[in-house]
Every structure is written in structure tokens, then in C-alpha cells.
Motif scaffolding. Structure first.
Motif, PDB file in Angstrom:
ATOM      1  N   ASP A  34     -10.590  -7.155  -2.982  1.00 11.78           N
ATOM      2  CA  ASP A  34     -10.373  -6.099  -1.985  1.00 11.78           C
ATOM      3  C   ASP A  34      -8.978  -5.499  -2.124  1.00 11.78           C
ATOM      4  N   ASP A  35      -7.987  -6.363  -2.327  1.00 12.09           N
ATOM      5  CA  ASP A  35      -6.607  -5.900  -2.475  1.00 12.09           C
ATOM      6  C   ASP A  35      -6.486  -4.980  -3.682  1.00 12.09           C
ATOM      7  N   THR A  36      -7.086  -5.366  -4.793  1.00 17.54           N
ATOM      8  CA  THR A  36      -7.019  -4.551  -6.007  1.00 17.54           C
ATOM      9  C   THR A  36      -7.705  -3.207  -5.814  1.00 17.54           C
ATOM     10  N   MET A  37      -8.883  -3.217  -5.174  1.00 15.05           N
ATOM     11  CA  MET A  37      -9.619  -1.978  -4.976  1.00 15.05           C
ATOM     12  C   MET A  37      -8.901  -1.043  -4.014  1.00 15.05           C
ATOM     13  N   PHE A  38      -8.290  -1.591  -2.961  1.00 19.32           N
ATOM     14  CA  PHE A  38      -7.527  -0.756  -2.038  1.00 19.32           C
ATOM     15  C   PHE A  38      -6.333  -0.120  -2.758  1.00 19.32           C
ATOM     16  N   LYS A  63       0.829  -1.210   0.000  1.00 15.37           N
ATOM     17  CA  LYS A  63       0.000   0.000   0.000  1.00 15.37           C
ATOM     18  C   LYS A  63       0.864   1.263   0.000  1.00 15.37           C
ATOM     19  N   SER A 113      -6.764 -10.587  -3.996  1.00 15.70           N
ATOM     20  CA  SER A 113      -8.227 -10.570  -3.920  1.00 15.70           C
ATOM     21  C   SER A 113      -8.755  -9.297  -4.559  1.00 15.70           C
TER      22      SER A 113
END
Length: 231
Positions: A167-171, A98, A165
């Protein structure tokens, strides 16, 4: 030998660090091939080639990119290829991914802002300052999206797990957005309140690339003439 010593003494710290990271990227590629890590070796070599882009632009057009963009760009590539992939910090520290996305988003946004502001300032494209900021954000998100598409493609072709996942891509995309917004706002504030000479300095490097060097010289002469008339 004396000339060589003098030339080395004229190299800035940022340029030295940038080339050190480039050489490290190139140096670890044979080691990866020796260990049979062919995919990582290819990725590292591609990262090395990408890291050369700012230096090639500076050399071919005899310009100096502002904000030490060469160092910032090379550091972004180095952190991903060496620290993230080779040292496996992506797996060891979740926040590393991140943090790197935020840093990468800021660097890409700076590049996008410089491009669109230079086009705007040299009147190749006429935009209001808010639209310059909007383009900066859009450019950052577009590059971030292409990065995620690249990770998805590599995962499917080579059975890797760059994307853990949805979620990982969107974050990752959200962090890219944050970086783009921050640079966009700071860039608009800088342009709005900076001295006219500073605006020329900001637009000069890429203005040379876009063939607008003569126009920038005319703008600089006009500003000098106006200052003399006011004095």
C-alpha cells in the motif's frame, strides 16, 4: 580580496541556499561514519553527488537553468537525505514521505517537461503538445518506479524498511502520478498561451546542452524580423 567580495555579492539567494544544503549534506557524512552509520553515510554522500548535477550542467555549458531548478533539485535531495533519513522524519511523520514524493514528482516532471519540450522545439523530435504532456507524465512515473525499485533493492540487501508495505509503495506511485499530471497540464497551458520569446527562453538552457543553440538563435532572429515586418 575585493574581487572575492564582489563575486560573493553577485551570488543569488537561490544559489546560496542550494550550496548551503550541498555543504550540509557533505558535512554530515563524517559524523555518520563516526557513529558507524556506514549505509546512511554512503547514501548521504551519493545524495551530495546527485545534488551537484544541475550545477555541473550549468558550469560546463555556461547556462542558467529555468525555474531555479538547481535549488529545487537540491532541496529535494536534501529533504530526503537530511530531513528524512538523518532526522528520521519519515518515521516520525507519515505525511512527510507523501509530501516529499509529491514535491519530488513535481521537480522530476519539470525536468522531464523541459527535456522533451526542448527536443520538440528544436525539432530534434516532433511531437504534438499533448504528447509532450504524456511524455512528462511517463518520465515522472518511470523515475518514480526506479526509485521504488531502488528502495526494494536496499531493503533486501541491507535488511532495512524503506518500503513498509505494498500500500505504501502504491500510494507513493499515485502521488508521483499526481505531480506529473499537474506539471504536464500547467506546462501545456504555459506553452500554448505564452509569448514566443518565452518559449525560446524555456528551451534555451537545455537546447545548449543538446547542441541546438545556433538553431534557437536563428528562431529568435526570425521572430524579431517578423515583428519588425508587422510593425
Amino acid at each position: 580580496m575585493n574581487n572575492l567580495g564582489k563575486s560573493w555579492r553577485t551570488v543569488s539567494i537561490s544559489a546560496g541556499l542550494s550550496w548551503l544544503m550541498k555543504l550540509l549534506l557533505l558535512g554530515i557524512t563524517p559524523y555518520q561514519v563516526y557513529n558507524g552509520e556506514y549505509l546512511y553515510a554512503l547514501a548521504t554522500f551519493i545524495a551530495f553527488i546527485i545534488s551537484l548535477i544541475p550545477s555541473v550542467v550549468e558550469r560546463n555549458y555556461r547556462i542558467t537553468l529555468p525555474f531555479e531548478l538547481d535549488l529545487l533539485f537540491t532541496l529535494m535531495v536534501f529533504l530526503h537525505a537530511f530531513m528524512g533519513e538523518v532526522l528520521d522524519l519519515y518515521s516520525k511523520f507519515e505525511l512527510f514521505d507523501k509530501a516529499l514524493h509529491l514535491y519530488g514528482g513535481v521537480v522530476i516532471a519539470m525536468l522531464g517537461f523541459l527535456v522533451v519540450y526542448t527536443l520538440h522545439y528544436t525539432r530534434k523530435v516532433r511531437l504534438s503538445l499533448p504528447l509532450v504532456g504524456f511524455f512528462t507524465i511517463s518520465f515522472t512515473m518511470a523515475v518514480g518506479a526506479m526509485w521504488e525499485i531502488g528502495e526494494f533493492t536496499v531493503d533486501k540487501l541491507f535488511n532495512t524498511r524503506a518500503q513498509n508495505s505494498l500500500d505504501d509503495t502504491m500510494f507513493d506511485m499515485i502521488v508521483d502520478l499526481i505531480g506529473g499530471v499537474v506539471v504536464s497540464v500547467l506546462g501545456m497551458v504555459y506553452v500554448r498561451f505564452s509569448h514566443p520569446d518565452e518559449r525560446i527562453r524555456l528551451a534555451r538552457p537545455l537546447g545548449e546542452v543538446f547542441g541546438a543553440g545556433a538553431k534557437l538563435d536563428r528562431i529568435r532572429k526570425r521572430l524579431k524580423r517578423e515583428r519588425k515586418e508587422r510593425a
